[in-house]
Design a protein around this motif. Structure first.
Motif, PDB file in Angstrom:
ATOM      1  N   LEU A   1       2.410   8.250   7.464  1.00 29.32           N
ATOM      2  CA  LEU A   1       1.951   6.861   7.385  1.00 29.32           C
ATOM      3  C   LEU A   1       3.066   5.891   7.762  1.00 29.32           C
ATOM      4  CD1 LEU A   1      -0.187   4.777   6.605  1.00 29.32           C
ATOM      5  CD2 LEU A   1       0.597   4.978   4.229  1.00 29.32           C
ATOM      6  N   ILE A   2       4.276   6.143   7.275  1.00 23.95           N
ATOM      7  CA  ILE A   2       5.415   5.285   7.603  1.00 23.95           C
ATOM      8  C   ILE A   2       5.647   5.256   9.113  1.00 23.95           C
ATOM      9  CG2 ILE A   2       7.921   5.064   7.425  1.00 23.95           C
ATOM     10  CD1 ILE A   2       6.670   4.120   4.953  1.00 23.95           C
ATOM     11  N   LEU A   3       5.642   6.419   9.733  1.00 19.33           N
ATOM     12  CA  LEU A   3       5.855   6.508  11.175  1.00 19.33           C
ATOM     13  C   LEU A   3       4.763   5.779  11.931  1.00 19.33           C
ATOM     14  CD1 LEU A   3       7.448   7.641  13.564  1.00 19.33           C
ATOM     15  CD2 LEU A   3       6.062   9.737  13.397  1.00 19.33           C
ATOM     16  N   THR A   4       3.510   5.968  11.511  1.00 25.29           N
ATOM     17  CA  THR A   4       2.389   5.280  12.159  1.00 25.29           C
ATOM     18  C   THR A   4       2.533   3.770  12.025  1.00 25.29           C
ATOM     19  OG1 THR A   4       0.937   7.151  11.658  1.00 25.29           O
ATOM     20  CG2 THR A   4      -0.120   5.072  12.236  1.00 25.29           C
ATOM     21  N   GLY A   5       2.932   3.313  10.832  1.00 29.16           N
ATOM     22  CA  GLY A   5       3.100   1.877  10.613  1.00 29.16           C
ATOM     23  C   GLY A   5       4.187   1.283  11.484  1.00 29.16           C
ATOM     24  N   ILE A   6       5.297   1.992  11.639  1.00 31.17           N
ATOM     25  CA  ILE A   6       6.390   1.497  12.485  1.00 31.17           C
ATOM     26  C   ILE A   6       5.949   1.414  13.944  1.00 31.17           C
ATOM     27  CG2 ILE A   6       8.688   2.040  13.385  1.00 31.17           C
ATOM     28  CD1 ILE A   6       9.334   3.254  10.643  1.00 31.17           C
ATOM     29  N   LEU A   7       5.269   2.460  14.422  1.00 33.19           N
ATOM     30  CA  LEU A   7       4.792   2.469  15.805  1.00 33.19           C
ATOM     31  C   LEU A   7       3.778   1.352  16.045  1.00 33.19           C
ATOM     32  CD1 LEU A   7       4.387   6.321  16.409  1.00 33.19           C
ATOM     33  CD2 LEU A   7       6.198   4.818  17.273  1.00 33.19           C
ATOM     34  N   ALA A   8       2.889   1.137  15.066  1.00 38.40           N
ATOM     35  CA  ALA A   8       1.897   0.070  15.205  1.00 38.40           C
ATOM     36  C   ALA A   8       2.570  -1.296  15.241  1.00 38.40           C
ATOM     37  CB  ALA A   8       0.902   0.140  14.044  1.00 38.40           C
ATOM     38  N   PHE A   9       3.586  -1.495  14.393  1.00 43.68           N
ATOM     39  CA  PHE A   9       4.303  -2.771  14.374  1.00 43.68           C
ATOM     40  C   PHE A   9       4.980  -3.033  15.728  1.00 43.68           C
ATOM     41  CE2 PHE A   9       8.248  -5.151  13.713  1.00 43.68           C
ATOM     42  CZ  PHE A   9       7.749  -6.314  13.121  1.00 43.68           C
TER      43      PHE A   9
ATOM     44  N   THR B   1       0.826  -1.209   0.000  1.00 38.60           N
ATOM     45  CA  THR B   1       0.000   0.000   0.000  1.00 38.60           C
ATOM     46  C   THR B   1       0.858   1.256   0.000  1.00 38.60           C
ATOM     47  OG1 THR B   1      -1.739  -1.173   1.232  1.00 38.60           O
ATOM     48  CG2 THR B   1      -1.827   1.230   1.238  1.00 38.60           C
ATOM     49  N   VAL B   2       1.849   1.283   0.872  1.00 42.26           N
ATOM     50  CA  VAL B   2       2.748   2.438   0.960  1.00 42.26           C
ATOM     51  C   VAL B   2       3.504   2.632  -0.351  1.00 42.26           C
ATOM     52  CG1 VAL B   2       4.834   3.313   2.088  1.00 42.26           C
ATOM     53  CG2 VAL B   2       2.988   2.356   3.467  1.00 42.26           C
ATOM     54  N   GLY B   3       3.994   1.534  -0.921  1.00 44.04           N
ATOM     55  CA  GLY B   3       4.749   1.628  -2.169  1.00 44.04           C
ATOM     56  C   GLY B   3       3.923   2.194  -3.309  1.00 44.04           C
ATOM     57  N   LEU B   4       2.679   1.735  -3.439  1.00 46.38           N
ATOM     58  CA  LEU B   4       1.828   2.217  -4.524  1.00 46.38           C
ATOM     59  C   LEU B   4       1.428   3.675  -4.322  1.00 46.38           C
ATOM     60  CD1 LEU B   4      -0.485  -0.855  -5.247  1.00 46.38           C
ATOM     61  CD2 LEU B   4       1.299   0.094  -6.697  1.00 46.38           C
ATOM     62  N   LEU B   5       1.149   4.066  -3.089  1.00 46.95           N
ATOM     63  CA  LEU B   5       0.808   5.470  -2.822  1.00 46.95           C
ATOM     64  C   LEU B   5       1.990   6.383  -3.147  1.00 46.95           C
ATOM     65  CD1 LEU B   5      -1.201   5.102   0.499  1.00 46.95           C
ATOM     66  CD2 LEU B   5      -2.103   5.860  -1.698  1.00 46.95           C
ATOM     67  N   PHE B   6       3.189   5.910  -2.833  1.00 46.82           N
ATOM     68  CA  PHE B   6       4.391   6.692  -3.155  1.00 46.82           C
ATOM     69  C   PHE B   6       4.557   6.834  -4.667  1.00 46.82           C
ATOM     70  CE2 PHE B   6       8.962   6.880  -4.105  1.00 46.82           C
ATOM     71  CZ  PHE B   6       9.295   8.046  -3.426  1.00 46.82           C
ATOM     72  N   LEU B   7       4.381   5.730  -5.391  1.00 45.53           N
ATOM     73  CA  LEU B   7       4.538   5.758  -6.846  1.00 45.53           C
ATOM     74  C   LEU B   7       3.450   6.597  -7.516  1.00 45.53           C
ATOM     75  CD1 LEU B   7       5.460   2.014  -7.418  1.00 45.53           C
ATOM     76  CD2 LEU B   7       6.968   3.971  -7.712  1.00 45.53           C
ATOM     77  N   ALA B   8       2.292   6.692  -6.854  1.00 46.39           N
ATOM     78  CA  ALA B   8       1.192   7.495  -7.409  1.00 46.39           C
ATOM     79  C   ALA B   8       1.387   8.983  -7.173  1.00 46.39           C
ATOM     80  CB  ALA B   8      -0.136   7.039  -6.818  1.00 46.39           C
ATOM     81  N   GLY B   9       2.429   9.346  -6.423  1.00 42.51           N
ATOM     82  CA  GLY B   9       2.720  10.759  -6.219  1.00 42.51           C
ATOM     83  C   GLY B   9       2.078  11.370  -4.997  1.00 42.51           C
ATOM     84  N   ALA B  10       1.835  10.558  -3.959  1.00 43.51           N
ATOM     85  CA  ALA B  10       1.248  11.087  -2.733  1.00 43.51           C
ATOM     86  C   ALA B  10       2.165  12.124  -2.099  1.00 43.51           C
ATOM     87  CB  ALA B  10       0.983   9.943  -1.751  1.00 43.51           C
ATOM     88  N   ARG B  11       1.566  13.064  -1.371  1.00 42.62           N
ATOM     89  CA  ARG B  11       2.348  14.114  -0.724  1.00 42.62           C
ATOM     90  C   ARG B  11       3.296  13.514   0.307  1.00 42.62           C
ATOM     91  NH1 ARG B  11      -1.889  18.422   1.458  1.00 42.62           N
ATOM     92  NH2 ARG B  11      -2.498  16.551   2.621  1.00 42.62           N
ATOM     93  N   LEU B  12       4.531  14.015   0.365  1.00 39.79           N
ATOM     94  CA  LEU B  12       5.551  13.443   1.249  1.00 39.79           C
ATOM     95  C   LEU B  12       5.155  13.529   2.711  1.00 39.79           C
ATOM     96  CD1 LEU B  12       8.900  14.603  -0.409  1.00 39.79           C
ATOM     97  CD2 LEU B  12       7.856  12.335  -0.434  1.00 39.79           C
ATOM     98  N   LEU B  13       4.450  14.601   3.110  1.00 40.12           N
ATOM     99  CA  LEU B  13       4.031  14.734   4.504  1.00 40.12           C
ATOM    100  C   LEU B  13       3.113  13.590   4.902  1.00 40.12           C
ATOM    101  CD1 LEU B  13       3.976  16.382   7.114  1.00 40.12           C
ATOM    102  CD2 LEU B  13       2.024  17.648   6.190  1.00 40.12           C
ATOM    103  N   ASP B  14       2.114  13.297   4.061  1.00 39.91           N
ATOM    104  CA  ASP B  14       1.203  12.176   4.328  1.00 39.91           C
ATOM    105  C   ASP B  14       1.963  10.853   4.306  1.00 39.91           C
ATOM    106  OD1 ASP B  14      -1.023  13.860   4.462  1.00 39.91           O
ATOM    107  OD2 ASP B  14      -1.293  13.804   2.290  1.00 39.91           O
TER     108      ASP B  14
END
Length: 406
Positions: free
Chosen positions: A215-223, A198-211
Protein backbone atom coordinates in the motif's frame (compact mmCIF):
# COMPACT_ATOMS: atom_id res chain seq x y z
CA UNK A 1 -23.16 2.30 41.63
CA UNK A 2 -25.75 5.02 42.13
CA UNK A 3 -23.15 7.77 42.09
CA UNK A 4 -21.70 6.49 38.80
CA UNK A 5 -25.12 6.36 37.18
CA UNK A 6 -25.56 10.02 37.98
CA UNK A 7 -22.28 10.79 36.23
CA UNK A 8 -23.04 9.15 32.89
CA UNK A 9 -23.31 12.61 31.37
CA UNK A 10 -20.22 14.77 31.03
CA UNK A 11 -22.23 17.59 32.55
CA UNK A 12 -24.84 18.00 35.25
CA UNK A 13 -28.54 18.18 34.40
CA UNK A 14 -28.39 21.98 34.41
CA UNK A 15 -25.87 21.99 31.56
CA UNK A 16 -27.58 20.92 28.38
CA UNK A 17 -26.40 23.63 25.93
CA UNK A 18 -23.95 25.86 27.80
CA UNK A 19 -20.33 25.33 28.77
CA UNK A 20 -19.88 26.64 32.37
CA UNK A 21 -20.45 23.31 34.10
CA UNK A 22 -17.56 21.85 32.13
CA UNK A 23 -15.32 23.34 34.81
CA UNK A 24 -17.46 22.22 37.78
CA UNK A 25 -17.74 18.43 37.73
CA UNK A 26 -19.15 16.76 40.83
CA UNK A 27 -16.78 13.82 40.91
CA UNK A 28 -15.01 12.53 43.97
CA UNK A 29 -12.06 14.57 45.28
CA UNK A 30 -8.95 14.00 43.19
CA UNK A 31 -10.92 12.46 40.30
CA UNK A 32 -11.45 14.53 37.16
CA UNK A 33 -14.12 13.40 34.70
CA UNK A 34 -12.36 14.90 31.68
CA UNK A 35 -8.86 15.87 30.56
CA UNK A 36 -8.50 19.49 31.68
CA UNK A 37 -4.97 19.81 30.30
CA UNK A 38 -6.12 18.75 26.82
CA UNK A 39 -9.11 21.07 26.94
CA UNK A 40 -6.96 24.00 28.07
CA UNK A 41 -4.42 23.31 25.29
CA UNK A 42 -7.12 23.28 22.60
CA UNK A 43 -8.78 26.45 23.94
CA UNK A 44 -5.37 28.16 24.10
CA UNK A 45 -4.66 27.30 20.45
CA UNK A 46 -8.07 28.56 19.32
CA UNK A 47 -7.72 31.83 21.24
CA UNK A 48 -4.17 32.29 19.98
CA UNK A 49 -5.41 31.63 16.45
CA UNK A 50 -7.98 34.41 16.80
CA UNK A 51 -5.27 36.87 17.83
CA UNK A 52 -2.99 35.85 14.94
CA UNK A 53 -5.81 35.93 12.37
CA UNK A 54 -6.59 39.45 13.56
CA UNK A 55 -2.95 40.45 13.15
CA UNK A 56 -2.36 38.74 9.80
CA UNK A 57 -5.63 39.52 8.00
CA UNK A 58 -6.20 43.23 8.53
CA UNK A 59 -4.11 44.57 5.61
CA UNK A 60 -5.71 42.20 3.08
CA UNK A 61 -9.18 42.84 4.49
CA UNK A 62 -8.66 46.58 4.13
CA UNK A 63 -7.69 46.17 0.48
CA UNK A 64 -10.45 43.70 -0.45
CA UNK A 65 -13.41 45.14 1.47
CA UNK A 66 -12.37 48.50 2.90
CA UNK A 67 -12.99 47.08 6.38
CA UNK A 68 -9.83 45.93 8.19
CA UNK A 69 -11.93 43.82 10.58
CA UNK A 70 -13.77 41.89 7.85
CA UNK A 71 -11.98 38.58 8.50
CA UNK A 72 -11.86 39.21 12.24
CA UNK A 73 -15.66 39.46 12.50
CA UNK A 74 -16.07 36.36 10.35
CA UNK A 75 -13.58 34.44 12.47
CA UNK A 76 -15.46 35.55 15.57
CA UNK A 77 -18.65 34.12 14.05
CA UNK A 78 -16.78 30.87 13.40
CA UNK A 79 -15.82 30.77 17.09
CA UNK A 80 -19.51 31.01 18.05
CA UNK A 81 -20.05 28.02 15.77
CA UNK A 82 -17.24 26.23 17.61
CA UNK A 83 -19.04 26.68 20.93
CA UNK A 84 -22.25 25.20 19.49
CA UNK A 85 -20.38 22.28 17.89
CA UNK A 86 -18.51 21.59 21.13
CA UNK A 87 -21.75 21.56 23.14
CA UNK A 88 -23.37 19.10 20.72
CA UNK A 89 -20.40 16.73 20.27
CA UNK A 90 -19.74 16.52 24.01
CA UNK A 91 -23.32 15.34 24.59
CA UNK A 92 -23.19 12.42 22.11
CA UNK A 93 -22.11 9.07 23.51
CA UNK A 94 -19.39 7.24 21.60
CA UNK A 95 -21.60 4.23 20.91
CA UNK A 96 -23.75 6.44 18.69
CA UNK A 97 -20.75 7.51 16.61
CA UNK A 98 -19.78 3.85 16.20
CA UNK A 99 -23.30 2.80 15.22
CA UNK A 100 -23.79 5.55 12.65
CA UNK A 101 -20.23 5.66 11.25
CA UNK A 102 -21.13 3.98 7.90
CA UNK A 103 -24.09 6.33 7.42
CA UNK A 104 -21.94 9.35 8.21
CA UNK A 105 -19.50 8.18 5.53
CA UNK A 106 -22.32 7.85 2.99
CA UNK A 107 -23.75 11.31 3.76
CA UNK A 108 -20.34 12.99 3.40
CA UNK A 109 -19.75 11.02 0.17
CA UNK A 110 -23.01 12.41 -1.23
CA UNK A 111 -21.88 15.90 -0.23
CA UNK A 112 -18.59 15.36 -2.09
CA UNK A 113 -20.54 14.42 -5.21
CA UNK A 114 -22.80 17.46 -4.77
CA UNK A 115 -19.76 19.75 -4.63
CA UNK A 116 -18.81 18.72 -8.18
CA UNK A 117 -22.20 19.87 -9.51
CA UNK A 118 -23.39 22.74 -7.31
CA UNK A 119 -20.22 23.68 -5.44
CA UNK A 120 -18.85 27.19 -5.04
CA UNK A 121 -15.59 27.95 -6.86
CA UNK A 122 -12.87 30.03 -5.19
CA UNK A 123 -9.44 30.63 -6.77
CA UNK A 124 -10.09 27.98 -9.43
CA UNK A 125 -11.00 25.22 -6.96
CA UNK A 126 -14.56 23.96 -6.43
CA UNK A 127 -14.49 22.76 -2.81
CA UNK A 128 -17.37 24.46 -1.02
CA UNK A 129 -21.09 23.87 -0.55
CA UNK A 130 -23.07 27.01 0.21
CA UNK A 131 -26.00 26.57 2.59
CA UNK A 132 -27.51 30.02 3.03
CA UNK A 133 -24.82 32.29 4.52
CA UNK A 134 -22.71 29.28 5.57
CA UNK A 135 -20.06 27.87 3.22
CA UNK A 136 -18.75 24.41 4.06
CA UNK A 137 -15.54 22.88 2.69
CA UNK A 138 -16.69 19.28 2.44
CA UNK A 139 -13.15 17.87 2.19
CA UNK A 140 -12.56 18.98 5.79
CA UNK A 141 -15.68 17.14 6.93
CA UNK A 142 -14.45 14.11 4.95
CA UNK A 143 -11.36 13.84 7.20
CA UNK A 144 -13.63 13.71 10.25
CA UNK A 145 -16.08 11.18 8.75
CA UNK A 146 -13.33 8.93 7.41
CA UNK A 147 -11.54 8.79 10.78
CA UNK A 148 -14.78 7.67 12.46
CA UNK A 149 -15.49 5.13 9.69
CA UNK A 150 -11.98 3.64 9.92
CA UNK A 151 -12.26 3.25 13.70
CA UNK A 152 -15.58 1.44 13.31
CA UNK A 153 -14.27 -0.75 10.50
CA UNK A 154 -11.19 -1.80 12.47
CA UNK A 155 -13.45 -2.91 15.32
CA UNK A 156 -15.80 -4.87 13.05
CA UNK A 157 -13.09 -6.51 10.90
CA UNK A 158 -10.12 -6.65 13.24
CA UNK A 159 -9.36 -10.33 12.78
CA UNK A 160 -9.94 -10.18 9.04
CA UNK A 161 -7.45 -7.32 8.66
CA UNK A 162 -4.76 -9.32 10.45
CA UNK A 163 -5.27 -12.54 8.50
CA UNK A 164 -6.82 -11.72 5.13
CA UNK A 165 -5.82 -9.33 2.34
CA UNK A 166 -9.52 -8.82 1.58
CA UNK A 167 -10.08 -7.23 4.99
CA UNK A 168 -7.09 -4.96 4.42
CA UNK A 169 -8.11 -3.67 1.00
CA UNK A 170 -11.81 -3.02 1.68
CA UNK A 171 -11.19 0.32 3.43
CA UNK A 172 -8.61 1.14 0.75
CA UNK A 173 -11.37 0.80 -1.86
CA UNK A 174 -13.53 3.22 0.15
CA UNK A 175 -10.57 5.58 0.44
CA UNK A 176 -10.05 5.38 -3.36
CA UNK A 177 -13.63 6.54 -3.96
CA UNK A 178 -13.21 9.45 -1.56
CA UNK A 179 -9.81 10.28 -3.04
CA UNK A 180 -11.23 10.40 -6.57
CA UNK A 181 -14.06 12.75 -5.55
CA UNK A 182 -11.70 15.05 -3.63
CA UNK A 183 -9.13 15.12 -6.46
CA UNK A 184 -11.88 16.29 -8.81
CA UNK A 185 -12.17 19.52 -6.77
CA UNK A 186 -9.02 19.43 -6.88
CA UNK A 187 -7.50 18.98 -3.39
CA UNK A 188 -4.42 16.76 -3.24
CA UNK A 189 -3.50 17.83 0.29
CA UNK A 190 -6.66 16.37 1.84
CA UNK A 191 -6.13 13.11 -0.06
CA UNK A 192 -2.61 12.83 1.37
CA UNK A 193 -3.91 13.42 4.91
CA UNK A 194 -6.60 10.74 4.44
CA UNK A 195 -4.04 8.31 3.04
CA UNK A 196 -1.60 8.79 5.92
CA UNK A 197 -4.40 8.40 8.48
CA UNK A 198 -5.66 5.23 6.78
CA UNK A 199 -2.20 3.70 6.56
CA UNK A 200 -1.40 4.61 10.16
CA UNK A 201 -4.57 3.03 11.55
CA UNK A 202 -4.16 -0.15 9.49
CA UNK A 203 -0.60 -0.45 10.79
CA UNK A 204 -1.70 0.05 14.41
CA UNK A 205 -4.46 -2.53 13.91
CA UNK A 206 -1.83 -5.14 13.08
CA UNK A 207 -2.17 -5.42 9.31
CA UNK A 208 0.21 -7.81 7.58
CA UNK A 209 3.51 -6.13 6.64
CA UNK A 210 3.33 -7.37 3.03
CA UNK A 211 -0.04 -5.65 2.49
CA UNK A 212 1.17 -2.59 4.37
CA UNK A 213 4.33 -2.07 2.29
CA UNK A 214 2.44 -2.77 -0.94
CA UNK A 215 0.00 0.00 0.00
CA UNK A 216 2.82 2.42 0.85
CA UNK A 217 4.52 1.77 -2.49
CA UNK A 218 1.24 2.19 -4.38
CA UNK A 219 0.54 5.46 -2.55
CA UNK A 220 3.97 6.87 -3.38
CA UNK A 221 3.65 5.92 -7.06
CA UNK A 222 0.16 7.42 -7.22
CA UNK A 223 1.37 10.66 -5.62
CA UNK A 224 4.24 10.96 -8.12
CA UNK A 225 1.84 10.30 -11.01
CA UNK A 226 -0.62 12.93 -9.77
CA UNK A 227 2.19 15.49 -9.52
CA UNK A 228 3.53 14.70 -13.00
CA UNK A 229 0.08 14.80 -14.65
CA UNK A 230 -0.81 18.31 -13.42
CA UNK A 231 1.49 21.18 -14.50
CA UNK A 232 0.55 23.37 -11.50
CA UNK A 233 1.52 20.59 -9.08
CA UNK A 234 4.79 20.09 -10.90
CA UNK A 235 5.52 23.81 -10.62
CA UNK A 236 4.90 23.63 -6.88
CA UNK A 237 7.41 20.80 -6.50
CA UNK A 238 10.09 22.43 -8.62
CA UNK A 239 9.61 25.82 -6.93
CA UNK A 240 9.81 24.16 -3.51
CA UNK A 241 13.17 22.60 -4.47
CA UNK A 242 14.64 25.97 -5.53
CA UNK A 243 12.25 28.88 -4.87
CA UNK A 244 14.95 31.49 -5.52
CA UNK A 245 15.21 30.39 -9.15
CA UNK A 246 11.94 32.22 -9.83
CA UNK A 247 11.35 34.44 -6.76
CA UNK A 248 8.70 36.59 -8.49
CA UNK A 249 6.88 33.68 -10.18
CA UNK A 250 6.36 30.10 -9.01
CA UNK A 251 8.64 30.60 -5.98
CA UNK A 252 7.10 33.90 -4.85
CA UNK A 253 4.98 32.61 -1.96
CA UNK A 254 7.75 30.49 -0.47
CA UNK A 255 10.43 33.17 -0.77
CA UNK A 256 8.16 35.69 0.98
CA UNK A 257 7.50 33.11 3.70
CA UNK A 258 11.23 32.51 4.19
CA UNK A 259 11.80 36.26 4.43
CA UNK A 260 9.20 36.40 7.21
CA UNK A 261 11.02 33.72 9.18
CA UNK A 262 14.33 35.50 8.59
CA UNK A 263 12.98 38.78 9.96
CA UNK A 264 11.58 37.02 13.02
CA UNK A 265 14.98 35.88 14.33
CA UNK A 266 14.84 34.63 17.96
CA UNK A 267 12.22 36.86 19.56
CA UNK A 268 10.34 38.31 16.58
CA UNK A 269 9.39 41.83 15.54
CA UNK A 270 6.53 42.01 18.04
CA UNK A 271 2.84 41.20 17.73
CA UNK A 272 1.30 43.17 14.84
CA UNK A 273 4.65 44.28 13.40
CA UNK A 274 4.92 41.86 10.47
CA UNK A 275 5.94 43.41 7.16
CA UNK A 276 5.23 40.35 5.00
CA UNK A 277 1.53 40.37 5.88
CA UNK A 278 1.23 43.77 4.17
CA UNK A 279 0.15 41.95 0.99
CA UNK A 280 3.63 40.63 0.24
CA UNK A 281 2.85 37.13 1.51
CA UNK A 282 -0.27 35.58 -0.11
CA UNK A 283 -2.64 33.65 2.19
CA UNK A 284 -0.98 35.19 5.25
CA UNK A 285 -4.00 34.50 7.49
CA UNK A 286 -4.76 30.99 6.18
CA UNK A 287 -2.18 28.52 4.83
CA UNK A 288 0.87 30.66 5.68
CA UNK A 289 -0.15 32.04 9.06
CA UNK A 290 2.77 30.19 10.66
CA UNK A 291 5.19 32.42 8.75
CA UNK A 292 3.51 35.49 10.27
CA UNK A 293 3.80 33.87 13.71
CA UNK A 294 7.51 33.34 13.03
CA UNK A 295 8.02 36.95 11.95
CA UNK A 296 6.11 38.52 14.85
CA UNK A 297 6.99 36.12 17.68
CA UNK A 298 10.27 34.68 16.47
CA UNK A 299 11.80 31.25 16.97
CA UNK A 300 10.68 31.16 20.61
CA UNK A 301 7.07 31.80 19.56
CA UNK A 302 6.92 29.09 16.90
CA UNK A 303 8.52 26.54 19.24
CA UNK A 304 5.87 27.34 21.87
CA UNK A 305 3.04 26.88 19.32
CA UNK A 306 4.52 23.62 18.02
CA UNK A 307 4.94 22.37 21.58
CA UNK A 308 1.23 22.85 22.32
CA UNK A 309 0.19 21.20 19.03
CA UNK A 310 2.54 18.30 19.76
CA UNK A 311 1.04 18.00 23.25
CA UNK A 312 -2.47 17.69 21.78
CA UNK A 313 -1.38 15.08 19.23
CA UNK A 314 0.56 13.00 21.78
CA UNK A 315 -2.31 13.27 24.27
CA UNK A 316 -4.63 11.83 21.62
CA UNK A 317 -2.26 8.95 20.87
CA UNK A 318 -1.78 8.21 24.58
CA UNK A 319 -5.56 8.25 25.02
CA UNK A 320 -5.88 5.74 22.19
CA UNK A 321 -3.40 3.43 23.91
CA UNK A 322 -5.26 3.67 27.25
CA UNK A 323 -8.61 2.92 25.58
CA UNK A 324 -7.23 -0.15 23.83
CA UNK A 325 -5.84 -1.36 27.16
CA UNK A 326 -9.41 -1.15 28.55
CA UNK A 327 -10.74 -3.00 25.48
CA UNK A 328 -12.52 0.11 24.20
CA UNK A 329 -11.32 -0.50 20.66
CA UNK A 330 -13.51 2.00 18.76
CA UNK A 331 -12.55 4.87 21.04
CA UNK A 332 -8.90 3.80 20.96
CA UNK A 333 -8.60 3.68 17.18
CA UNK A 334 -10.53 6.94 16.79
CA UNK A 335 -8.21 8.71 19.23
CA UNK A 336 -5.22 7.32 17.33
CA UNK A 337 -6.70 8.54 14.05
CA UNK A 338 -7.31 12.07 15.35
CA UNK A 339 -3.80 12.21 16.81
CA UNK A 340 -2.22 11.15 13.50
CA UNK A 341 -4.41 13.64 11.62
CA UNK A 342 -3.48 16.64 13.81
CA UNK A 343 0.21 15.72 13.83
CA UNK A 344 0.54 15.12 10.09
CA UNK A 345 -1.47 18.18 9.05
CA UNK A 346 0.69 20.35 11.30
CA UNK A 347 3.86 18.86 9.79
CA UNK A 348 2.63 19.51 6.23
CA UNK A 349 1.51 23.08 6.94
CA UNK A 350 4.72 24.04 8.76
CA UNK A 351 6.90 22.09 6.32
CA UNK A 352 5.38 23.93 3.36
CA UNK A 353 5.89 27.36 4.92
CA UNK A 354 9.57 26.71 5.74
CA UNK A 355 10.37 25.12 2.37
CA UNK A 356 10.79 21.50 3.50
CA UNK A 357 7.65 20.28 1.67
CA UNK A 358 5.70 21.38 -1.42
CA UNK A 359 2.78 23.74 -0.81
CA UNK A 360 -0.34 21.66 -0.15
CA UNK A 361 -2.96 24.22 0.90
CA UNK A 362 -3.57 22.68 4.34
CA UNK A 363 -4.48 24.85 7.31
CA UNK A 364 -2.63 24.95 10.63
CA UNK A 365 -4.94 23.09 13.07
CA UNK A 366 -7.00 25.34 15.39
CA UNK A 367 -5.09 28.48 14.30
CA UNK A 368 -5.56 29.28 10.59
CA UNK A 369 -8.53 31.31 9.37
CA UNK A 370 -11.33 29.21 7.91
CA UNK A 371 -14.67 28.14 9.31
CA UNK A 372 -14.76 24.56 8.00
CA UNK A 373 -11.28 23.69 9.26
CA UNK A 374 -11.87 25.32 12.65
CA UNK A 375 -15.27 23.64 13.13
CA UNK A 376 -14.05 20.19 12.14
CA UNK A 377 -10.94 20.44 14.31
CA UNK A 378 -13.09 21.57 17.25
CA UNK A 379 -15.40 18.58 16.73
CA UNK A 380 -12.38 16.24 16.62
CA UNK A 381 -10.93 17.74 19.82
CA UNK A 382 -14.27 17.44 21.61
CA UNK A 383 -14.46 13.81 20.54
CA UNK A 384 -11.16 13.30 22.36
CA UNK A 385 -12.61 14.96 25.48
CA UNK A 386 -15.70 12.73 25.26
CA UNK A 387 -13.61 9.58 24.73
CA UNK A 388 -11.48 10.39 27.75
CA UNK A 389 -14.58 11.16 29.82
CA UNK A 390 -16.16 7.78 29.05
CA UNK A 391 -12.85 6.02 29.74
CA UNK A 392 -12.63 7.65 33.17
CA UNK A 393 -16.23 6.71 33.93
CA UNK A 394 -15.55 3.09 33.04
CA UNK A 395 -12.60 3.07 35.46
CA UNK A 396 -14.75 4.59 38.24
CA UNK A 397 -17.50 2.05 37.65
CA UNK A 398 -15.01 -0.83 37.67
CA UNK A 399 -13.54 0.36 40.98
CA UNK A 400 -16.98 0.83 42.55
CA UNK A 401 -18.02 -2.61 41.26
CA UNK A 402 -15.08 -4.26 42.97
CA UNK A 403 -15.72 -2.27 46.16
CA UNK A 404 -19.40 -3.29 46.30
CA UNK A 405 -18.48 -6.98 45.91
CA UNK A 406 -16.11 -6.75 48.82
Amino acid sequence: MASSEKQLSLFSNRFKWSLPNLFNDNSAPGMQLYDRALLFAVLSLICFGFVMVMSASMPEAQTLTGNPFHFVWRHGAYLIGCVIIAAVVLQIEMRHWQHFSPWLLVVVGIMLVAVLFVGTTVNGATRWLSIGPIRIQVAEVAKFAFAIYMAGYLVRRHQEIRENAKGFYKPIAVFAVYAFLILMQPDLGTVVVLFVGTVGLLFLAGARLLDFFALILTGILAFVALVLLEPYRMRRVTSFLDPWQDPFGSGYQLTQSLMAYGRGDWFGQGLGNSIQKLEYLPEAHTDFIFAVIGEELGFIGIIAVLAVLLFVALRAIKLGSMCLALERAFEGYLAYGIGIWICFQTVVNVGASIGMLPTKGLTLPFISYGGSSLWVMTAAAMLLIRIDHERRLSVIQAVEGRTSKQ
